[in-house]
Design an enzyme around this catalytic site. Sequence first.
Site, PDB file in Angstrom:
ATOM      1  N   PRO A  15      43.568  28.744  52.939  1.00 45.83           N
ATOM      2  CA  PRO A  15      42.394  28.012  52.470  1.00 45.83           C
ATOM      3  C   PRO A  15      41.871  26.956  53.436  1.00 45.83           C
ATOM      4  O   PRO A  15      42.650  26.273  54.100  1.00 45.83           O
ATOM      5  CB  PRO A  15      42.868  27.355  51.170  1.00 45.83           C
ATOM      6  CG  PRO A  15      44.350  27.439  51.190  1.00 45.83           C
ATOM      7  CD  PRO A  15      44.706  28.637  52.015  1.00 45.83           C
ATOM      8  N   ASN A  16      40.574  26.877  53.474  1.00 42.91           N
ATOM      9  CA  ASN A  16      39.809  25.886  54.259  1.00 42.91           C
ATOM     10  C   ASN A  16      39.791  26.165  55.755  1.00 42.91           C
ATOM     11  O   ASN A  16      39.102  25.478  56.500  1.00 42.91           O
ATOM     12  CB  ASN A  16      40.299  24.451  53.984  1.00 42.91           C
ATOM     13  CG  ASN A  16      40.136  24.079  52.525  1.00 42.91           C
ATOM     14  OD1 ASN A  16      39.022  24.163  52.005  1.00 42.91           O
ATOM     15  ND2 ASN A  16      41.210  23.717  51.854  1.00 42.91           N
ATOM     16  N   ARG A  68      35.674  21.216  60.142  1.00 44.40           N
ATOM     17  CA  ARG A  68      36.608  20.510  59.266  1.00 44.40           C
ATOM     18  C   ARG A  68      37.484  19.563  60.082  1.00 44.40           C
ATOM     19  O   ARG A  68      38.249  20.015  60.944  1.00 44.40           O
ATOM     20  CB  ARG A  68      37.488  21.556  58.586  1.00 44.40           C
ATOM     21  CG  ARG A  68      38.635  20.999  57.801  1.00 44.40           C
ATOM     22  CD  ARG A  68      39.652  22.088  57.446  1.00 44.40           C
ATOM     23  NE  ARG A  68      40.695  21.532  56.621  1.00 44.40           N
ATOM     24  CZ  ARG A  68      41.875  22.101  56.418  1.00 44.40           C
ATOM     25  NH1 ARG A  68      42.158  23.265  56.959  1.00 44.40           N
ATOM     26  NH2 ARG A  68      42.766  21.513  55.662  1.00 44.40           N
ATOM     27  N   TYR A  71      41.810  19.349  63.724  1.00 43.30           N
ATOM     28  CA  TYR A  71      41.845  20.809  63.895  1.00 43.30           C
ATOM     29  C   TYR A  71      41.006  21.327  65.057  1.00 43.30           C
ATOM     30  O   TYR A  71      40.970  22.535  65.298  1.00 43.30           O
ATOM     31  CB  TYR A  71      41.395  21.484  62.584  1.00 43.30           C
ATOM     32  CG  TYR A  71      42.299  21.141  61.407  1.00 43.30           C
ATOM     33  CD1 TYR A  71      43.611  21.597  61.364  1.00 43.30           C
ATOM     34  CD2 TYR A  71      41.846  20.354  60.346  1.00 43.30           C
ATOM     35  CE1 TYR A  71      44.448  21.288  60.299  1.00 43.30           C
ATOM     36  CE2 TYR A  71      42.671  20.038  59.274  1.00 43.30           C
ATOM     37  CZ  TYR A  71      43.975  20.508  59.258  1.00 43.30           C
ATOM     38  OH  TYR A  71      44.800  20.204  58.213  1.00 43.30           O
ATOM     39  N   ASN A  89      49.096  31.449  58.911  1.00 47.42           N
ATOM     40  CA  ASN A  89      48.897  30.023  58.639  1.00 47.42           C
ATOM     41  C   ASN A  89      48.504  29.909  57.171  1.00 47.42           C
ATOM     42  O   ASN A  89      47.338  30.098  56.814  1.00 47.42           O
ATOM     43  CB  ASN A  89      47.801  29.440  59.538  1.00 47.42           C
ATOM     44  CG  ASN A  89      47.660  27.931  59.340  1.00 47.42           C
ATOM     45  OD1 ASN A  89      48.182  27.377  58.371  1.00 47.42           O
ATOM     46  ND2 ASN A  89      46.949  27.280  60.238  1.00 47.42           N
ATOM     47  N   ALA A 109      47.199  24.918  53.130  1.00 48.59           N
ATOM     48  CA  ALA A 109      47.759  24.067  52.061  1.00 48.59           C
ATOM     49  C   ALA A 109      48.800  24.802  51.218  1.00 48.59           C
ATOM     50  O   ALA A 109      49.724  24.170  50.664  1.00 48.59           O
ATOM     51  CB  ALA A 109      46.630  23.552  51.172  1.00 48.59           C
ATOM     52  N   HIS A 164      52.692  24.368  51.416  1.00 50.76           N
ATOM     53  CA  HIS A 164      53.434  23.299  50.760  1.00 50.76           C
ATOM     54  C   HIS A 164      53.602  23.521  49.256  1.00 50.76           C
ATOM     55  O   HIS A 164      54.138  22.665  48.562  1.00 50.76           O
ATOM     56  CB  HIS A 164      52.710  21.963  51.015  1.00 50.76           C
ATOM     57  CG  HIS A 164      52.219  21.817  52.426  1.00 50.76           C
ATOM     58  ND1 HIS A 164      53.079  21.858  53.509  1.00 50.76           N
ATOM     59  CD2 HIS A 164      50.966  21.686  52.947  1.00 50.76           C
ATOM     60  CE1 HIS A 164      52.364  21.742  54.628  1.00 50.76           C
ATOM     61  NE2 HIS A 164      51.084  21.638  54.319  1.00 50.76           N
ATOM     62  N   ASP A 187      57.706  34.586  48.502  1.00 53.68           N
ATOM     63  CA  ASP A 187      58.271  35.834  47.955  1.00 53.68           C
ATOM     64  C   ASP A 187      57.675  37.064  48.638  1.00 53.68           C
ATOM     65  O   ASP A 187      58.373  38.053  48.860  1.00 53.68           O
ATOM     66  CB  ASP A 187      58.014  35.927  46.444  1.00 53.68           C
ATOM     67  CG  ASP A 187      59.042  35.144  45.631  1.00 53.68           C
ATOM     68  OD1 ASP A 187      60.055  34.700  46.215  1.00 53.68           O
ATOM     69  OD2 ASP A 187      58.829  34.983  44.412  1.00 53.68           O
ATOM     70  N   GLU A 231      55.075  31.685  61.401  1.00 56.01           N
ATOM     71  CA  GLU A 231      54.260  30.657  60.732  1.00 56.01           C
ATOM     72  C   GLU A 231      53.595  29.795  61.802  1.00 56.01           C
ATOM     73  O   GLU A 231      54.269  29.337  62.730  1.00 56.01           O
ATOM     74  CB  GLU A 231      55.192  29.809  59.861  1.00 56.01           C
ATOM     75  CG  GLU A 231      54.549  28.637  59.141  1.00 56.01           C
ATOM     76  CD  GLU A 231      55.595  27.754  58.415  1.00 56.01           C
ATOM     77  OE1 GLU A 231      56.818  28.025  58.518  1.00 56.01           O
ATOM     78  OE2 GLU A 231      55.161  26.784  57.766  1.00 56.01           O
ATOM     79  N   HIS A 265      50.885  26.502  62.490  1.00 56.20           N
ATOM     80  CA  HIS A 265      50.041  25.392  62.031  1.00 56.20           C
ATOM     81  C   HIS A 265      49.341  24.788  63.229  1.00 56.20           C
ATOM     82  O   HIS A 265      49.970  24.583  64.282  1.00 56.20           O
ATOM     83  CB  HIS A 265      50.866  24.320  61.317  1.00 56.20           C
ATOM     84  CG  HIS A 265      51.536  24.843  60.096  1.00 56.20           C
ATOM     85  ND1 HIS A 265      50.853  25.093  58.933  1.00 56.20           N
ATOM     86  CD2 HIS A 265      52.815  25.232  59.882  1.00 56.20           C
ATOM     87  CE1 HIS A 265      51.684  25.595  58.045  1.00 56.20           C
ATOM     88  NE2 HIS A 265      52.880  25.703  58.594  1.00 56.20           N
ATOM     89  N   SER A 299      47.883  21.747  63.325  1.00 52.40           N
ATOM     90  CA  SER A 299      48.405  20.380  63.434  1.00 52.40           C
ATOM     91  C   SER A 299      49.925  20.425  63.295  1.00 52.40           C
ATOM     92  O   SER A 299      50.500  21.500  63.103  1.00 52.40           O
ATOM     93  CB  SER A 299      47.797  19.512  62.325  1.00 52.40           C
ATOM     94  OG  SER A 299      48.292  19.933  61.052  1.00 52.40           O
ATOM     95  N   ARG A 351      52.551  14.296  59.538  1.00 52.30           N
ATOM     96  CA  ARG A 351      51.444  13.874  58.680  1.00 52.30           C
ATOM     97  C   ARG A 351      51.978  13.359  57.332  1.00 52.30           C
ATOM     98  O   ARG A 351      53.099  12.893  57.263  1.00 52.30           O
ATOM     99  CB  ARG A 351      50.441  15.031  58.546  1.00 52.30           C
ATOM    100  CG  ARG A 351      49.850  15.434  59.908  1.00 52.30           C
ATOM    101  CD  ARG A 351      48.905  16.616  59.811  1.00 52.30           C
ATOM    102  NE  ARG A 351      47.736  16.297  58.993  1.00 52.30           N
ATOM    103  CZ  ARG A 351      46.855  17.204  58.559  1.00 52.30           C
ATOM    104  NH1 ARG A 351      47.035  18.488  58.869  1.00 52.30           N
ATOM    105  NH2 ARG A 351      45.825  16.849  57.832  1.00 52.30           N
ATOM    106  N   ARG A 374      53.131  17.155  53.212  1.00 61.58           N
ATOM    107  CA  ARG A 374      53.025  18.274  54.162  1.00 61.58           C
ATOM    108  C   ARG A 374      54.355  18.571  54.874  1.00 61.58           C
ATOM    109  O   ARG A 374      54.442  19.474  55.687  1.00 61.58           O
ATOM    110  CB  ARG A 374      51.960  17.971  55.230  1.00 61.58           C
ATOM    111  CG  ARG A 374      50.565  17.855  54.684  1.00 61.58           C
ATOM    112  CD  ARG A 374      49.553  17.683  55.802  1.00 61.58           C
ATOM    113  NE  ARG A 374      48.360  17.029  55.320  1.00 61.58           N
ATOM    114  CZ  ARG A 374      47.323  17.665  54.743  1.00 61.58           C
ATOM    115  NH1 ARG A 374      47.331  18.973  54.623  1.00 61.58           N
ATOM    116  NH2 ARG A 374      46.279  16.992  54.304  1.00 61.58           N
TER     117      ARG A 374
HETATM  118  C1  DQA Z   1      47.582  23.372  58.387  1.00 60.84           C
HETATM  119  C2  DQA Z   1      48.360  22.157  57.894  1.00 60.84           C
HETATM  120  C3  DQA Z   1      48.332  22.081  56.389  1.00 60.84           C
HETATM  121  O1  DQA Z   1      49.055  20.940  55.920  1.00 60.84           O
HETATM  122  C4  DQA Z   1      46.904  21.956  55.888  1.00 60.84           C
HETATM  123  O2  DQA Z   1      46.862  21.979  54.480  1.00 60.84           O
HETATM  124  C5  DQA Z   1      46.001  22.976  56.469  1.00 60.84           C
HETATM  125  C6  DQA Z   1      46.155  23.395  57.860  1.00 60.84           C
HETATM  126  C7  DQA Z   1      47.482  23.412  59.937  1.00 60.84           C
HETATM  127  O3  DQA Z   1      47.137  24.462  60.450  1.00 60.84           O
HETATM  128  O4  DQA Z   1      47.737  22.401  60.606  1.00 60.84           O
HETATM  129  O5  DQA Z   1      45.038  23.415  55.833  1.00 60.84           O
HETATM  130  O6  DQA Z   1      48.265  24.552  57.978  1.00 60.84           O
END
Ligand code: DQA
Length: 145
Positions: free
Chosen positions: A10-11, A18, A23, A72, A75, A78, A85, A96, A98, A100, A105, A109
Amino acid sequence: MCKIMIINGPNLNLLGSRQPEIYGSQGFDAYLSELRDKYPNCELHYLQSNHEGDLVEAIQAANEGFSGIVLNPAAYTHTSVAIADAILAIQTPVIEVHISNPKAREPFRHVSYVEAYVIGTISGLGLKGYELAVGFFAEEGRKGS
Ligand code: DQA
């Protein structure tokens, strides 16, 4: 064969606009096309969704025929037992990523529901993290063939 599934949660459709201080200012589509140019021998499939179930389905669907998944969960990292699963339910290895460094943070997170089930995690290196993960699977594929 190098066939990799990249999944963004998401996002991450808002990358570029953003919180650019966290990011960066590049959108993911432009980055992905650079990545495809860099890895012409790899099939790079991509899904972004703001919905948890879509991410679960994309993970399940990449169980057949893929060398790896670059994930990735954003959110959902977390919060999501369902994504954890799904990783446990498949054979395809997952990295995985990320953009950031979540551990540097806010405390909420610091927990990752998926980190115990992936082969490795890359955090805090910006979009470069996706390239490093793709490069790892590309290299593993060469060794395997
Ligand atoms: C993220 C870090 C997450 O805590 C956050 O909710 C994101 C992006 C990252 O790529 O740094 O949406 O996964």
